[in-house]
Design a protein around this motif. Structure first.
Motif, PDB file in Angstrom:
ATOM      1  N   UNK A 281       2.314 -12.689   1.982  1.00 29.25           N
ATOM      2  CA  UNK A 281       2.156 -11.253   2.212  1.00 29.25           C
ATOM      3  C   UNK A 281       2.846 -10.811   3.500  1.00 29.25           C
ATOM      4  N   UNK A 282       2.793 -11.644   4.522  1.00 26.99           N
ATOM      5  CA  UNK A 282       3.499 -11.316   5.761  1.00 26.99           C
ATOM      6  C   UNK A 282       5.006 -11.260   5.526  1.00 26.99           C
ATOM      7  N   UNK A 283       5.521 -12.215   4.772  1.00 24.43           N
ATOM      8  CA  UNK A 283       6.956 -12.222   4.465  1.00 24.43           C
ATOM      9  C   UNK A 283       7.324 -10.994   3.634  1.00 24.43           C
ATOM     10  N   UNK A 284       6.470 -10.618   2.687  1.00 23.62           N
ATOM     11  CA  UNK A 284       6.733  -9.431   1.869  1.00 23.62           C
ATOM     12  C   UNK A 284       6.718  -8.170   2.725  1.00 23.62           C
ATOM     13  N   UNK A 285       5.787  -8.090   3.664  1.00 23.18           N
ATOM     14  CA  UNK A 285       5.752  -6.938   4.566  1.00 23.18           C
ATOM     15  C   UNK A 285       7.033  -6.850   5.398  1.00 23.18           C
ATOM     16  N   UNK A 286       7.481  -7.981   5.906  1.00 18.05           N
ATOM     17  CA  UNK A 286       8.737  -7.990   6.671  1.00 18.05           C
ATOM     18  C   UNK A 286       9.913  -7.584   5.789  1.00 18.05           C
ATOM     19  N   UNK A 287       9.917  -8.063   4.560  1.00 13.83           N
ATOM     20  CA  UNK A 287      10.986  -7.714   3.629  1.00 13.83           C
ATOM     21  C   UNK A 287      10.998  -6.219   3.341  1.00 13.83           C
ATOM     22  N   UNK A 288       9.828  -5.644   3.123  1.00 10.95           N
ATOM     23  CA  UNK A 288       9.752  -4.207   2.855  1.00 10.95           C
ATOM     24  C   UNK A 288      10.126  -3.394   4.084  1.00 10.95           C
ATOM     25  N   UNK A 289       9.771  -3.896   5.266  1.00 10.02           N
ATOM     26  CA  UNK A 289      10.092  -3.171   6.495  1.00 10.02           C
ATOM     27  C   UNK A 289      11.596  -3.056   6.705  1.00 10.02           C
ATOM     28  N   UNK A 290      12.356  -4.031   6.226  1.00  6.97           N
ATOM     29  CA  UNK A 290      13.809  -3.988   6.394  1.00  6.97           C
ATOM     30  C   UNK A 290      14.451  -2.861   5.591  1.00  6.97           C
ATOM     31  N   UNK A 291      13.791  -2.412   4.538  1.00  4.94           N
ATOM     32  CA  UNK A 291      14.367  -1.353   3.702  1.00  4.94           C
ATOM     33  C   UNK A 291      13.958   0.038   4.151  1.00  4.94           C
TER      34      UNK A 291
ATOM     35  N   UNK B   9       9.098  -2.901  -5.670  1.00  8.36           N
ATOM     36  CA  UNK B   9       8.740  -4.129  -6.377  1.00  8.36           C
ATOM     37  C   UNK B   9       7.961  -5.077  -5.467  1.00  8.36           C
ATOM     38  N   UNK B  10       8.225  -5.031  -4.163  1.00  8.81           N
ATOM     39  CA  UNK B  10       7.489  -5.893  -3.241  1.00  8.81           C
ATOM     40  C   UNK B  10       6.041  -5.433  -3.082  1.00  8.81           C
ATOM     41  N   UNK B  11       5.826  -4.125  -3.074  1.00  6.26           N
ATOM     42  CA  UNK B  11       4.457  -3.617  -2.987  1.00  6.26           C
ATOM     43  C   UNK B  11       3.683  -3.950  -4.256  1.00  6.26           C
ATOM     44  N   UNK B  12       4.374  -3.919  -5.375  1.00 13.22           N
ATOM     45  CA  UNK B  12       3.743  -4.313  -6.636  1.00 13.22           C
ATOM     46  C   UNK B  12       3.320  -5.781  -6.596  1.00 13.22           C
ATOM     47  N   UNK B  13       4.202  -6.639  -6.085  1.00  8.76           N
ATOM     48  CA  UNK B  13       3.857  -8.057  -5.964  1.00  8.76           C
ATOM     49  C   UNK B  13       2.704  -8.265  -4.986  1.00  8.76           C
ATOM     50  N   UNK B  14       2.684  -7.483  -3.905  1.00 10.67           N
ATOM     51  CA  UNK B  14       1.584  -7.590  -2.943  1.00 10.67           C
ATOM     52  C   UNK B  14       0.251  -7.225  -3.586  1.00 10.67           C
ATOM     53  N   UNK B  15       0.262  -6.241  -4.483  1.00  8.08           N
ATOM     54  CA  UNK B  15      -0.963  -5.894  -5.196  1.00  8.08           C
ATOM     55  C   UNK B  15      -1.471  -7.031  -6.057  1.00  8.08           C
TER      56      UNK B  15
END
Length: 401
Positions: free
Chosen positions: A162-172, A231-237
């Motif tokens: 989840x931390x990696x996904x948050x960082x990934x989403x923050x880059x966009x 798509x990353x927020x969907x995966x986080x859910x």
């Protein structure tokens, strides 16, 4: 009572060291309830406004919320307090699960941050997550946590993902905000130009169409909407729902099959407050999982039948905006000046290799999220669960209105 400081024998008197611990546990329970109230408020607000991506207003990531979260997960970082009973071991597990839930629930709030706040908050959250993971691992090694090894390992893995996904989403976020601001201004100017060219009196139907047009422009360009539908927020859910299920099965097995565990005797330093912490964190996990789970269900069900028939190769592609910021950073020259030519070349090579690694990781994260999306959209059980969830939410929204 004993004398404070040194005793008669010269050793430090530790008789009162553990007396405040139950009140500290009560403080942890209060912080957990604060997290639960914030996430429930966002859930109710999103339901009433029919914003099923549930924008984060009360549970956003900021300095205040991170401080409250740090207090709420205090049991996860307590290295030496004895936790012998069943409720003590479950409270350790619920603390880690709560952190996963908060991370997934507050993900849309990334869209409203500027670049400085985004970087600062992500770094602060990363420090907290790494601290919790390391301390939990230490407790597994020292025996403070002696049960639910598999559950703790899975929760730590979910935290990291989840931390990696948050960082990934923050880059966009900077790229998306800039793009949508440009598109919004362009469409807005076009709409004003069209309206200025029409001199006839507009009827109710035309006014309604114009109102819907402006509403759709503002609605789809909302930063939280863009992040919430990614798509990353969907995966986080999906990962938040998995974390809640891990905690639920551990609690059910503990109370319905107590013979399968061997709990130690004794009492924790937190005493009666541990059960309050467990109850508060269970409520917080339950309330905080609903929003991310519905985001996941809605995003999967939003896929139209025509798109589902497309090939997997078409689906599993990474759009440009996911890596655009990293590519721009790679193309920019270094601001540091080097006198030596070898040092300059070495610094540039390190920069290129590091950014290539980041681009590869970003691509892998997005592809992994799309794999979760693809599996979810082709799962018949998920469609049935989604229908039931949406019916419940619709009834709840009617009741709230």
């Amino acid at each position: 009572m004993g004398k404070l400081g040194c005793g008669v024998d010269g050793n430090l008197n530790e008789a009162k060291f553990s007396e405040p611990m139950p009140w500290i546990g009560l403080y942890i329970a209060a912080a957990s309830l604060a997290c639960a109230v914030a996430m429930a408020a966002d859930l109710i607000r999103g339901s009433r406004q029919q914003k099923l991506w549930f924008p984060s207003k009360f549970s956003s990531i900021n300095a205040t919320s991170l401080t409250i979260i740090a207090v709420a997960v205090k049991l996860s970082v307590d290295l030496n307090a004895a936790m012998p009973r069943r409720v003590d071991q479950l409270a350790k597990l619920s603390s880690g699960t709560l952190l996963c839930t908060v991370m997934g629930n507050s993900m849309p709030s990334l869209g409203t941050m500027d670049n400085n706040d985004l970087c600062t908050n992500i770094i602060a959250l990363g420090i907290l997550v790494v601290t919790v993971i390391v301390n939990t691992g230490v407790q597994l090694g020292t025996g403070v946590i002696y049960l639910y090894w598999k559950e703790h390992a899975l929760i730590m893995f979910l935290m990291l993902v989840l931390l990696v996904i948050l960082c990934s989403s923050a880059l966009t976020v900077p790229v998306n905000n800039k793009y949508f601001q440009y598109k919004y201004n362009k469409k807005y100017d076009m709409t004003l130009k069209e309206d200025s060219n029409e001199t006839r009196k507009r009827g109710d139907k035309e006014l309604k169409e114009d109102l819907m047009k402006f509403w759709m422009m503002a609605h789809t360009c909302s930063p939280q909407f863009v992040v919430g539908r990614s798509v990353t927020c969907e995966a986080a859910g999906a990962l938040c729902l998995l974390g809640a299920m891990i905690l639920a099965q551990a609690m059910l097995r503990s109370y319905l099959m107590p013979w399968s565990f061997k709990f130690c005797t004794g009492e924790s330093d937190y005493k009666w407050s541990t059960i309050l912490v467990l109850i508060a964190q269970t409520i917080a996990v339950g309330a905080g999982t609903i929003g991310p789970a519905i985001r996941w269900f809605n995003a999967v069900n939003f896929r139209c039948p025509i798109r589902r028939k497309k090939s997997g190769k078409k689906k599993l592609t990474v759009e440009r905006y996911w890596i655009q910021l990293l590519v721009e950073m790679k193309d920019c020259p270094l601001n540091i000046r080097f006198q030596d030519r070898f040092c300059k070349k070495f610094a540039h090579d390190v920069k290129y290799k590091l950014l290539d690694l980041c681009i590869g990781m970003q691509t892998g994260i997005v592809l992994g999220s799309k794999v979760i999306q693809f599996i979810s959209s082709h799962n018949p059980l998920q469609n049935q669960i989604s229908a039931v969830t949406l019916c419940i939410l619709k009834g709840k929204r009617n009741w709230l209105s």
